[in-house]
Design an enzyme around this catalytic site. Sequence first.
Site, PDB file in Angstrom:
ATOM      1  N   GLY A  17     -73.409 -23.549 -36.903  1.00  0.00           N
ATOM      2  CA  GLY A  17     -73.812 -24.927 -36.603  1.00  0.00           C
ATOM      3  C   GLY A  17     -74.781 -25.464 -37.636  1.00  0.00           C
ATOM      4  N   ILE A 150     -69.213 -14.904 -52.829  1.00  0.00           N
ATOM      5  CA  ILE A 150     -69.107 -15.028 -54.288  1.00  0.00           C
ATOM      6  C   ILE A 150     -68.943 -16.488 -54.693  1.00  0.00           C
ATOM      7  CG2 ILE A 150     -67.597 -14.534 -56.274  1.00  0.00           C
ATOM      8  CD1 ILE A 150     -67.144 -11.776 -55.091  1.00  0.00           C
ATOM      9  N   THR A 190     -83.860  -8.797 -35.910  1.00  0.00           N
ATOM     10  CA  THR A 190     -84.195  -9.655 -37.055  1.00  0.00           C
ATOM     11  C   THR A 190     -83.642  -9.154 -38.389  1.00  0.00           C
ATOM     12  OG1 THR A 190     -86.247  -8.496 -37.599  1.00  0.00           O
ATOM     13  CG2 THR A 190     -86.389 -10.226 -35.937  1.00  0.00           C
ATOM     14  N   CYS A 383     -52.477 -42.011 -33.314  1.00  0.00           N
ATOM     15  CA  CYS A 383     -51.644 -41.690 -34.473  1.00  0.00           C
ATOM     16  C   CYS A 383     -50.328 -41.048 -34.023  1.00  0.00           C
ATOM     17  CB  CYS A 383     -52.410 -40.821 -35.463  1.00  0.00           C
ATOM     18  SG  CYS A 383     -51.747 -40.961 -37.122  1.00  0.00           S
ATOM     19  N   LEU A 384     -50.201 -39.736 -34.088  1.00  0.00           N
ATOM     20  CA  LEU A 384     -48.979 -39.121 -33.563  1.00  0.00           C
ATOM     21  C   LEU A 384     -48.789 -39.522 -32.098  1.00  0.00           C
ATOM     22  CD1 LEU A 384     -46.586 -37.155 -33.904  1.00  0.00           C
ATOM     23  CD2 LEU A 384     -48.100 -35.331 -33.121  1.00  0.00           C
ATOM     24  N   MET A 386     -49.327 -42.306 -30.763  1.00  0.00           N
ATOM     25  CA  MET A 386     -48.648 -43.599 -30.680  1.00  0.00           C
ATOM     26  C   MET A 386     -47.161 -43.427 -30.972  1.00  0.00           C
ATOM     27  SD  MET A 386     -48.596 -46.975 -33.009  1.00  0.00           S
ATOM     28  CE  MET A 386     -47.025 -46.551 -33.727  1.00  0.00           C
ATOM     29  N   HIS A 509     -56.932 -43.777 -36.280  1.00  0.00           N
ATOM     30  CA  HIS A 509     -57.751 -42.760 -35.608  1.00  0.00           C
ATOM     31  C   HIS A 509     -59.099 -43.349 -35.196  1.00  0.00           C
ATOM     32  CE1 HIS A 509     -55.339 -39.138 -36.500  1.00  0.00           C
ATOM     33  NE2 HIS A 509     -54.962 -39.809 -37.564  1.00  0.00           N
ATOM     34  N   GLU A 511     -61.153 -42.244 -33.180  1.00  0.00           N
ATOM     35  CA  GLU A 511     -62.163 -41.211 -32.906  1.00  0.00           C
ATOM     36  C   GLU A 511     -63.158 -41.029 -34.052  1.00  0.00           C
ATOM     37  OE1 GLU A 511     -58.946 -40.698 -33.484  1.00  0.00           O
ATOM     38  OE2 GLU A 511     -58.538 -38.786 -34.470  1.00  0.00           O
TER      39      GLU A 511
HETATM   40  N1  GLN Z   1     -47.349 -36.862 -38.531  1.00  0.00           N
HETATM   41  C1  GLN Z   1     -47.535 -38.254 -38.303  1.00  0.00           C
HETATM   42  C2  GLN Z   1     -47.489 -39.053 -39.587  1.00  0.00           C
HETATM   43  O1  GLN Z   1     -47.638 -38.517 -40.659  1.00  0.00           O
HETATM   44  C3  GLN Z   1     -48.833 -38.503 -37.571  1.00  0.00           C
HETATM   45  C4  GLN Z   1     -50.028 -38.206 -38.389  1.00  0.00           C
HETATM   46  C5  GLN Z   1     -51.289 -38.096 -37.570  1.00  0.00           C
HETATM   47  O2  GLN Z   1     -51.230 -38.007 -36.358  1.00  0.00           O
HETATM   48  N2  GLN Z   1     -52.433 -38.058 -38.230  1.00  0.00           N
HETATM   49  O3  GLN Z   1     -47.311 -40.255 -39.551  1.00  0.00           O
END
Ligand code: GLN
Length: 540
Positions: A17, A150, A190, A383-384, A386, A509, A511
């Site tokens: 972390g 390394i 330690t 993304c995916l 959707m 995205h 998020e």
């Molecule tokens: N694989 C899908 C694309 O390339 C979705 C990508 C993703 O979810 N970041 O469009």
Amino acid sequence: MGTKYVFVTGGVVSSLGKGLTAASLGTLLENRGLKIALQKFDPYLNVDPGTMNPYQHGEVYVLDDGAETDLDLGHYERFTNCQLTRLNNLTSGQVYQTVLNNEREGKYLGKTVQVIPHVTDEIQNRIHLLAETTRADVIITEIGGTTGDIEGLPFLEAIREFALEVGPHNAVFVHVTYVPFIKAAGELKTKPTQQSVAKLREIGLAPHILVCRCEKPLEKELRQKISLFCNVPFEAVVEEKDVDHSIYEVPLMLQRERVDELVCRQLRLDVPQPNMAHWQEILRKIIAPQRRVRIGVVGKYIELQDAYKSVYEAINHGGIANDCGVDIQKVDAEEIEREGAAKVLHGLGGILVPGGFGERGIEGKIQAARYARENGLPYLGLCLGMQIATIEFARHVLKLTRAHSTEFDPATPHPVIAMLDEQTRVTRKGGTMRLGAQACQLAVGTLAARLYGAFVIKERHRHRYEFNNAYRERFAKAGFVFSGQTPDGKLVEIIEEPRHPFYIASQFHPEFQSKPHQPHPLFRGFIAAALAHGSAKTQG
Ligand code: GLN
């Protein structure tokens, strides 16, 4: 005042972390009124993590400028207000690429090109460049990996030289180390910390502050011992115990241990105590929420803690916004394929299908989307997620039974999701997707516009495939709403099903732009809908 520098290294083991520690220190310094910048150095040879799979690297975090970066940059953005760009993440791959390009261009003519000084200078240049471009009061640079690796050596050598150049009160070294609890002995040990610090001292680095990660409290005698053996003042041996509830406790924990004060003292920074009142309020909501809700995340990397990091965080922020605790249930898409959606998704307040690549688990995700759509279960697709919702609607509402994305079935008769035009000529893999922040126009009267409270937004992307416009009309006729698109109208960015209480998905995205103190509107709305779904069920 010139820029001051904090270097964060890690010892003993990885996954301590360090990124959270660096980000939390950033929070504290920022709340003392300082302008800060955070930077991550990654010693691996990939130019960026964009080409690594989640098993190797966890999530790839995307910045506004389209840089594909280490997930620690996600912590930096969530914990602070600093603006990150591709300058904030440097890998060995980038360093060597620059040095080799310079060599081919004749910039070192006549010289032997070496790790010291050419590679180390290039690393230092990046710190200077960040100082010039951000004009930050304090730059916090985290060195990835563990002392003794390394490939990390050139970075440690570079920061040693850098500190020498800027002088004693302009740089401070913070070493995050591990003090394991050995069950058989019933005590904290330690020795690994001593060895890790010895390793640093061997290469000329003497940490000023030791942040000791531990499961149990670090008692006074142990701190004294570490102080003595590691040559660090007693008060600079600080405890960072495992958090009870949330990673957002870490800044307050470090404040209790006076880490920010130690840093300011070392750097001769005369600044007020941090004002952490808003942070305490966030934590109160996390620790003692008014309500609880259970959210399913349907993915294929659910066993990995880090694969959907920003998604999990943004869900929690949605919880904070609704004064609601969120229990995240990680759902394996392949389990849905085996057991059926009704059985696996039973009892959830909402489901989220995050981004992803590759075919595994796709059918399970489609079943999940169908179950959500048909049962009024709140759905958020990213993304995916959707693309999945689109395929599902095509198959089960438009009755295009073999509809698919050409990513998964290049020969599908109904390519409702197809490759972006600009992508068809791309052959190189690194950094070539549609990446970064792009504008999106929202349609009046839609759920998206209501949630955002705006008509033009900017969100971050990382994809090669998109909604196929040849199918727009058919979808629209069946009631599917395109609530967000690029300002030129060419690309679909958000879809929704208006007959459903909350069924929305984005090609981008969201998020990546959510913070605990600024929860993202889509996540805020999603959790609110999940709560409503739960109470509707108990009433019904
Ligand atoms: N694989 C899908 C694309 O390339 C979705 C990508 C993703 O979810 N970041 O469009």
